[in-house]
Design a protein around this motif. Structure first.
Motif, PDB file in Angstrom:
ATOM      1  N   GLU A 156      31.025  12.136  -3.659  1.00  0.00           N
ATOM      2  CA  GLU A 156      30.565  13.530  -3.743  1.00  0.00           C
ATOM      3  C   GLU A 156      31.703  14.445  -4.172  1.00  0.00           C
ATOM      4  OE1 GLU A 156      30.570  11.726  -1.057  1.00  0.00           O
ATOM      5  OE2 GLU A 156      31.519  12.771   0.617  1.00  0.00           O
ATOM      6  N   SER A 157      32.934  14.119  -3.722  1.00  0.00           N
ATOM      7  CA  SER A 157      34.078  14.948  -4.110  1.00  0.00           C
ATOM      8  C   SER A 157      34.366  14.800  -5.592  1.00  0.00           C
ATOM      9  CB  SER A 157      35.324  14.545  -3.317  1.00  0.00           C
ATOM     10  OG  SER A 157      35.076  14.648  -1.945  1.00  0.00           O
ATOM     11  N   ALA A 158      34.328  13.551  -6.092  1.00  0.00           N
ATOM     12  CA  ALA A 158      34.570  13.331  -7.515  1.00  0.00           C
ATOM     13  C   ALA A 158      33.542  14.085  -8.340  1.00  0.00           C
ATOM     14  CB  ALA A 158      34.504  11.842  -7.832  1.00  0.00           C
ATOM     15  N   LEU A 159      32.281  14.025  -7.907  1.00  0.00           N
ATOM     16  CA  LEU A 159      31.225  14.675  -8.666  1.00  0.00           C
ATOM     17  C   LEU A 159      31.370  16.190  -8.630  1.00  0.00           C
ATOM     18  CD1 LEU A 159      29.194  13.034 -10.146  1.00  0.00           C
ATOM     19  CD2 LEU A 159      27.481  13.710  -8.484  1.00  0.00           C
ATOM     20  N   ILE A 160      31.779  16.729  -7.474  1.00  0.00           N
ATOM     21  CA  ILE A 160      31.978  18.172  -7.354  1.00  0.00           C
ATOM     22  C   ILE A 160      33.080  18.614  -8.309  1.00  0.00           C
ATOM     23  CG2 ILE A 160      32.958  19.916  -5.804  1.00  0.00           C
ATOM     24  CD1 ILE A 160      31.233  18.669  -3.572  1.00  0.00           C
ATOM     25  N   PRO A 181      21.952  12.261   0.391  1.00  0.00           N
ATOM     26  CA  PRO A 181      21.802  13.722   0.270  1.00  0.00           C
ATOM     27  C   PRO A 181      23.142  14.433   0.124  1.00  0.00           C
ATOM     28  CG  PRO A 181      21.346  12.999   2.513  1.00  0.00           C
ATOM     29  CD  PRO A 181      21.455  11.763   1.677  1.00  0.00           C
ATOM     30  N   GLU A 182      24.231  13.825   0.683  1.00  0.00           N
ATOM     31  CA  GLU A 182      25.509  14.523   0.583  1.00  0.00           C
ATOM     32  C   GLU A 182      25.938  14.653  -0.885  1.00  0.00           C
ATOM     33  OE1 GLU A 182      25.158  11.431   1.444  1.00  0.00           O
ATOM     34  OE2 GLU A 182      26.818  10.202   0.721  1.00  0.00           O
ATOM     35  N   ILE A 183      25.535  13.677  -1.717  1.00  0.00           N
ATOM     36  CA  ILE A 183      25.900  13.758  -3.131  1.00  0.00           C
ATOM     37  C   ILE A 183      25.015  14.767  -3.846  1.00  0.00           C
ATOM     38  CG2 ILE A 183      25.951  12.489  -5.293  1.00  0.00           C
ATOM     39  CD1 ILE A 183      26.755  10.027  -3.698  1.00  0.00           C
TER      40      ILE A 183
END
Lengths: 146, 519
Positions: B76-80, B368-370
């Motif tokens: 999720e961090s990489a995607l953000i 959901p976090e992603i």
């Protein structure tokens, strides 16, 4: 240079040959065991067929297009430097190899000799410092240790 | 709004409340200090890279993807961070379009029409400000729509079986071939090449080697970072080296600042363009280039008093707003269906696949976090970018003054360092260069690269679904055409491909609209 249809024809021919090649390759696949009854053949066959069809369409109905030629020799020089780069990267290390690559590109983009040499060395060293030292992702270290 | 399972008003309202609670959860993921920092880094780097002449959003993401992956950031961090880069580079791209008349991305081509004249009249700062505001409005309103539309769409897609998916993907390709600009035959060839490249390596279903030509290195397939860096970074540098692209930086400091009445005069244009951008963006294959062209044409028809093309603020605000709206809207099919509509969302999807996460309708319930972290980060990112851009735009614009012979060697070195960091293999570097040289040739011959990338990302999903569908029917292809949804998709695909063949005038108009689609 005047617009002409040769480029589209040549491109169509390449796509046609590649498409037929893909279909032929798919037929040559030997399946000893497949988890599904279909196997690995049909999909590459279909896709190869689409490529061959697209190639044939270009070959039969090419459009005239203009080719804008730029500095061929410079493009070739950078391409050759980029091909050689991986070969020397591990033997001589990231910083020397990358400096040389950057030097060729900087010269091709119109930098002077002295400017380009300084800029390339700084660029290579800075990227090494950032990626290898700061982020901890190992880059090849040659005999010089960088 | 269609919401499967609940058709009465009250239940529909329930869905919206659910969207809000999920969004709140998303904010709790996106607003951790670490993720906020990554979003800020992404947005700032994206703006800086996007501001470089000729470098568009896709190049920015492609350049930094290998590092995100090798640093083992949580998905999720990489995607953000990548999403921050994505819209950051959209904000940055307008700088070189307005001040230098060089659009870094086909979606920005329309920005130059009124943007560059404004800069020449000494109003560069005002032009940058209005396009920043337009980008913010387009981006933010679209994220709001995305928040409420993505889940209902995903719910609908959960009911899709393998044959519906096959039909849906073929329809996306068909839309890409007519709406994406470029000749239809060349787009189909690019799609086929992308699919074939993705087949290289060991076939998961049978263990058979395909297209490896006996090479050990190719057994694992072509690495995604290798492909994207070759396609976009290396080929871009070769285009720059060729030296056909030149421009003179217009003055951006000083000049009359943007006045409030000017902003108010642009508001209707921005709202209309958000709508246009949203609808163009959610369709696969159309994307930002078509959206900004449609918005500019529509606005010119509505408000032109002979001032468009000579530096009319509304002529700048319309395509900028639509561009950002479409960029954000193209996240809808990516998140809800797992099917990317644009090159950049294809890279984001590829990034998810690198993490072994299968995007698609189940993402909202299983990870959901992603999904929600990403959506929440888009709200945050847009605000960040507006705050970052209005005061600091002069600083970013200064990047245009850095000479090419410093800038591009650094980009090339960073590209190769990225591929090496992600793969640890010199062979991949050779492959990157070969792909780059071929991609350069394709650009010269006007073969579009984006369809190739989208096809590469979708190959696995398409082939798996095709094989699953056919094994359900014991090999009979009839199963592909039996469900109502699948039939609709096939018919639309056929219509989209056949219509231009029957009506050449329609085709010509679409091509005029998406002129310049190449990178």
């Amino acid at each position: 240079m005047a617009a002409n249809a040769t480029y589209d024809r040549a491109l169509g021919l390449i796509f046609l040959v590649l498409g037929i090649g893909a279909m032929w390759h798919a037929q040559s696949l030997q399946v000893a065991f497949a988890a599904d009854p279909i196997g690995p053949k049909p999909f590459p066959t279909i896709v190869g067929g689409v490529l061959a069809l697209a190639g044939a369409a270009l070959l039969i109905r090419p459009e005239r297009m203009a080719w804008h030629p730029g500095s061929w020799s410079k493009v070739a020089a950078v391409a050759v430097a980029s091909i050689v780069y991986p070969e020397v990267l591990i033997p001589i290390g990231f910083v020397p190899a990358t400096s040389l690559l950057c030097l060729v590109l900087a010269r091709a983009l119109g930098g002077g000799w002295v400017q380009s040499i300084i800029a390339s060395a700084i660029t290579a060293a800075a990227i090494f410092a950032l990626i290898d030292v700061l982020l901890g992702l190992p880059l090849p270290r040659g005999p010089l240790g960088v | 709004m269609f919401c499967s399972g609940c058709r009465c008003r009250a239940a529909l309202w329930g869905c919206d409340v659910e969207a809000l609670t999920s969004l709140a959860y998303g904010f709790s993921v996106a607003a951790t200090p670490f993720n906020l920092m990554l979003a800020l880094v992404g947005a700032a780097l994206g703006t800086a890279i996007g501001a470089l002449p000729g470098i568009g959003p896709i190049n920015a993401i492609v350049l930094l993807l290998p590092f995100c992956f090798s640093l083992n950031l949580p998905p999720e961090s990489a995607l953000i961070m990548l999403a921050g880069l994505y819209y950051g580079s959209g904000y940055g791209g307008r700088i070189s379009s307005i001040l230098l008349n060089i659009p870094g991305d086909p979606g920005l081509a329309m920005t130059t029409i009124d943007g560059y004249p404004l800069a020449q009249q000494g109003r560069g700062a005002a032009a940058l400000a209005i396009s920043g505001i337009g980008s913010f409005i387009g981006g933010t309103l679209t994220v709001v729509l995305l928040t409420f539309l993505a889940v209902p769409l995903a719910r609908l897609a959960v009911s899709f079986g393998p044959s519906e998916y096959v039909a849906l993907m073929v329809m996306s390709f068909a839309l890409l071939s007519t709406m994406g600009g470029g000749r239809m035959a060349k787009t189909w060839a690019a799609i086929a090449v992308g699919l074939l490249l993705a087949m290289v390596g060991i076939d998961g279903g049978s263990g058979v080697e395909r297209f490896t030509f006996g090479s050990l290195e190719l057994l694992g397939g072509i690495d995604f970072t290798t492909l994207t860096i070759g396609l976009f970074a290396v080929s871009e540098i070769l285009v720059v080296v060729e030296g056909l692209r030149t421009g003179k930086v217009a003055e951006f400091s000083g000049g009359e600042r943007l006045r409030t009445p000017e902003v108010i005069r642009c508001l209707p244009a921005m709202l209309r363009s958000t709508g246009i951008g949203f609808f163009a963006g959610i369709l696969p294959g159309t994307g930002a280039a078509v959206a900004s062209a449609l918005a500019y044409t529509a606005e010119k028809r509505i408000s032109d008093r002979g001032t468009f093309g000579k530096g009319d603020m509304r002529g700048l605000a319309a395509p900028e707003t639509a561009d950002n709206a479409a960029q954000t809207a193209s996240m809808v099919p990516m998140l809800a269906l797992g099917i990317p509509g644009s090159g950049t969302t294809a890279v984001l999807l590829g990034a998810l696949l690198l993490y072994s996460i299968t995007p698609g309708p189940l993402l909202f319930t299983q990870r959901p976090e992603i999904a929600w972290g990403l959506i929440a980060s888009m709200y945050i990112g847009n605000v960040m970018l507006l705050v970052l851009n209005l005061p600091l735009v002069g600083l970013f614009a200064r990047l245009l003054l850095v000479p090419y012979w410093i800038l591009f060697p650094a980009i090339l070195a960073l590209s190769y360092a990225g591929v090496y960091a992600a793969t640890n293999s010199a062979f991949e570097l050779v492959l990157t260069t070969i792909i780059g040289v071929i991609a350069y040739g394709m650009r010269k011959l006007e073969v579009p690269l984006i369809p190739l990338l989208i096809a590469f990302v979708l190959e696995r999903l398409l082939e798996d679904n095709l094989r699953r569908a056919l094994s359900l029917s014991d090999g009979s292809p009839v199963i592909l055409f039996t469900s109502p949804f699948a039939i609709v998709f096939w018919l639309l695909a056929a219509l989209v491909v056949l219509l231009p063949l029957i009506a050449p005038r329609f085709r010509a108009r679409v091509r005029d609209l998406s002129e310049g689609e190449e990178s």
